[in-house]
Write a protein that holds these residues in place. Sequence first.
Motif, mmCIF file in Angstrom:
data_model
loop_
_atom_site.group_PDB
_atom_site.id
_atom_site.type_symbol
_atom_site.label_atom_id
_atom_site.label_comp_id
_atom_site.label_asym_id
_atom_site.label_seq_id
_atom_site.Cartn_x
_atom_site.Cartn_y
_atom_site.Cartn_z
ATOM 1 N N ASP A 283 8.483 6.687 -4.126
ATOM 2 C CA ASP A 283 8.170 6.405 -5.528
ATOM 3 C C ASP A 283 8.382 4.926 -5.849
ATOM 4 O OD1 ASP A 283 7.516 9.056 -5.929
ATOM 5 O OD2 ASP A 283 9.475 9.598 -6.774
ATOM 6 N N GLU A 284 9.438 4.343 -5.307
ATOM 7 C CA GLU A 284 9.704 2.919 -5.532
ATOM 8 C C GLU A 284 8.612 2.054 -4.887
ATOM 9 O OE1 GLU A 284 12.965 -0.432 -4.268
ATOM 10 O OE2 GLU A 284 13.712 1.595 -4.675
ATOM 11 N N PHE A 285 8.193 2.441 -3.707
ATOM 12 C CA PHE A 285 7.133 1.714 -3.008
ATOM 13 C C PHE A 285 5.837 1.752 -3.816
ATOM 14 C CE2 PHE A 285 3.578 1.937 0.097
ATOM 15 C CZ PHE A 285 3.675 0.659 0.615
ATOM 16 N N ARG B 117 6.035 -0.465 -6.874
ATOM 17 C CA ARG B 117 5.880 -1.889 -6.545
ATOM 18 C C ARG B 117 4.421 -2.242 -6.260
ATOM 19 N NH1 ARG B 117 10.888 -4.672 -3.733
ATOM 20 N NH2 ARG B 117 12.554 -3.555 -4.778
ATOM 21 N N LEU B 118 3.698 -1.330 -5.622
ATOM 22 C CA LEU B 118 2.278 -1.580 -5.378
ATOM 23 C C LEU B 118 1.491 -1.625 -6.682
ATOM 24 C CD1 LEU B 118 1.458 0.660 -2.275
ATOM 25 C CD2 LEU B 118 1.667 -1.822 -2.336
ATOM 26 N N ASP B 119 1.862 -0.762 -7.618
ATOM 27 C CA ASP B 119 1.141 -0.675 -8.891
ATOM 28 C C ASP B 119 1.534 -1.769 -9.875
ATOM 29 O OD1 ASP B 119 -0.237 1.537 -7.988
ATOM 30 O OD2 ASP B 119 1.085 2.988 -8.962
ATOM 31 N N ALA B 120 2.692 -2.362 -9.692
ATOM 32 C CA ALA B 120 3.188 -3.363 -10.643
ATOM 33 C C ALA B 120 2.373 -4.645 -10.556
ATOM 34 C CB ALA B 120 4.665 -3.660 -10.363
ATOM 35 N N ARG B 121 2.167 -5.265 -11.695
ATOM 36 C CA ARG B 121 1.485 -6.560 -11.725
ATOM 37 C C ARG B 121 2.413 -7.599 -11.115
ATOM 38 N NH1 ARG B 121 -2.623 -7.327 -16.281
ATOM 39 N NH2 ARG B 121 -2.401 -9.407 -15.442
ATOM 40 N N PRO B 122 1.881 -8.571 -10.423
ATOM 41 C CA PRO B 122 2.743 -9.617 -9.874
ATOM 42 C C PRO B 122 3.351 -10.443 -11.002
ATOM 43 C CG PRO B 122 0.429 -10.135 -9.502
ATOM 44 C CD PRO B 122 0.485 -8.765 -10.097
#
Length: 89
Positions: A62-64, A67-72
Amino acid sequence: MPAIARDTLNMRIKPEDRSLFDWAAKAQGKTRTDFILEAARRAAEEALLDRTLVQVSSTAYDEFIARLDARPSPNERLKKTIQSKAPWE
């Protein structure tokens, strides 16, 4: 220098395949055996790497994904990259 242990592998191949292998091996300055072994080894590694399985806990997964979905987050290097002219332009 100690001899390296080797085994034999016999194959039946079409004459046109053998000619192709010989031609390609010669173009790379290799023996037919070295050329075929290198190509077969590379294909075997790729086949196995495609089947690599990584198991993690549901929390880590879920954390991974988060992080993939989060905007930089904006930072100086990212701003500079976005504002820079592409090398091919």
